[in-house]
Write an enzyme that holds these catalytic residues in place. Structure first.
Site, PDB file in Angstrom:
ATOM      1  N   GLY A   1      20.782 -51.329 -58.425  1.00 63.23           N
ATOM      2  CA  GLY A   1      21.213 -52.638 -58.908  1.00 63.23           C
ATOM      3  C   GLY A   1      21.655 -53.561 -57.792  1.00 63.23           C
ATOM      4  CB  CYS A   2      24.421 -56.033 -57.655  1.00 64.53           C
ATOM      5  SG  CYS A   2      24.075 -57.014 -59.138  1.00 64.53           S
ATOM      6  CB  VAL A   3      25.124 -51.649 -54.533  1.00 61.84           C
ATOM      7  CG1 VAL A   3      24.273 -50.427 -54.845  1.00 61.84           C
ATOM      8  CG2 VAL A   3      26.014 -51.370 -53.329  1.00 61.84           C
ATOM      9  CB  ALA A   4      19.460 -52.056 -54.307  1.00 59.65           C
TER      10      ALA A   4
ATOM     11  CG  MET B   1      31.300 -53.895 -54.611  1.00 61.07           C
ATOM     12  SD  MET B   1      32.586 -55.145 -54.778  1.00 61.07           S
ATOM     13  CE  MET B   1      31.782 -56.581 -54.050  1.00 61.07           C
TER      14      MET B   1
END
Length: 373
Positions: free
Chosen positions: A159-162, A360
């Protein structure tokens, strides 16, 4: 210490000069769909798709007004969303649009880095907004002219942390393969995951924040070329926080990906991020005050405020993050790369400047990447 009392950063531990700090970021390039709309236009689309005709749109409009987003790019022309009848059609649109945007991002990054597709040794492809087998990276290989023996790693679920985690994994790889060129590709078409007739707060918040886009990073090891093209990756840290699995992610069902966004995310950030960052920096002889550029994923206004509070940052430290959110929305994993590109191009950090890139995502997790310009 210098005569002015400031730390001499050129002598600080963790300086990216030795074989243990072998990764140079050569280029970053963001690709956005041509379909750009104001927040007000998208608000009405979300209302038409997510709410029943008789539902009051007052809450929807308040959420969209408070999101800190002015404009966003959508994978499809806005009038086409009403015709997406099921998850299969949305996913087909993700593959088609994702391949075009992925090709644009990769080509742009390679051109900026002065590299050819045939020079790429590793391609890491991250996305959480669609699924494909063969994966996007495999489908792009022939279109771009990648070598048949290119190493590929498609990643789903971060998700957003990738964006940050993918860059960290490039660093891991290049430390062991210092003669190689590695590329990270992020493709996120968040608009195609919007749930129909779902007036939940999570769906409304997602519809207010997320946009569509792709980004690519070209990086290379110590033996692969010149070492002054861009910032060096000095070190990374990954962290999972216990008992937070339901804060962020997907519930996957017949209609596709139904977003999970917990109201407790800012509280978790305030509780954990400060300690995490301070400990990470201390391991390299640094403090928050030594960081000259903050490259932070724009989770949303409340998350940005929580990051600033947790680290006691100056008011302008996260301006690049806020500008990115306003201009394109939250691009999931591509967002932090969009912030990195804009920081590189607009701020032009002086050589020797320390930077911290962070994001995160589901898990709940954080990823920190220490940079040296």
């Amino acid at each position: 210490m210098t005569s002015s009392g400031r730390r001499d950063l050129s002598a600080a531990p963790g300086r990216a000069t030795g074989p243990g700090h072998a990764t140079t970021i050569a280029a970053v390039h963001t690709a956005l769909p041509p379909h750009r709309y104001t927040q007000d236009q998208i608000t009405e689309l979300i209302g038409d798709l997510s709410l029943a005709p008789c539902d009051d749109r007052a809450l929807l409009r308040r959420v969209h007004t408070a999101a800190g987003v002015r404009t966003r790019h959508l994978a499809l022309p806005i009038e086409r969303y009403a015709g997406l009848g099921d998850f299969g059609q949305s996913n087909d649109a993700w593959i088609a649009a994702g391949l075009d945007l992925g090709e644009e991002a990769l080509t742009g990054a390679l051109t900026a880095a002065g590299r050819t597709p045939a020079e790429v040794d590793l391609l890491v492809c991250v996305s959480i907004t669609g699924v494909a087998a063969p994966s996007l990276d495999a489908r792009l290989a022939g279109r771009l002219g990648l070598r048949p023996d290119v190493k590929r790693l498609p990643v789903f679920g971060l998700g957003c942390v990738a964006g940050a985690a993918g860059l960290a994994r490039l660093h891991d790889y290049l430390r062991g393969h210092p003669g190689d060129v590695a590329v990270l590709l992020s493709v996120e078409l968040c608009s195609l995951t919007l749930q129909r007739r779902d007036g939940s707060m999570a769906n409304l918040v997602a519809g207010a924040l997320f946009g569509d886009g792709a980004a690519a990073v070209v990086a290379y090891g110590a033996d692969a070329g010149r070492d002054d093209a861009g910032p060096a990756v000095v070190a990374t840290r990954s962290r999972l926080y216990p008992d937070t699995e339901r804060l962020l992610g997907w519930d996957v069902g017949a209609t596709g990906f139904r977003v999970v966004i917990g109201a407790g995310i800012p509280a978790v950030v305030r509780a954990h991020l400060g300690r995490e960052v301070h400990g990470f920096l201390a391991g390299h002889g640094l403090t928050v005050g030594d960081i000259g550029t903050w490259v932070c994923h724009p989770g949303g206004p409340k998350v940005i405020s929580a990051v600033a509070d947790a680290l006691d940052l100056p008011d302008d430290a996260l301006d690049a993050t806020r500008r990115s959110l306003a201009a394109v929305g939250n691009l999931s994993s591509a967002s932090v790369l969009h912030v990195l590109q804009s920081t590189w191009e607009s701020e032009r950090p002086a050589p020797g400047t320390w930077g911290l890139l962070m994001a995160m995502g589901p898990g709940f997790s954080s990823e920190l990447v220490l940079l040296r310009w």
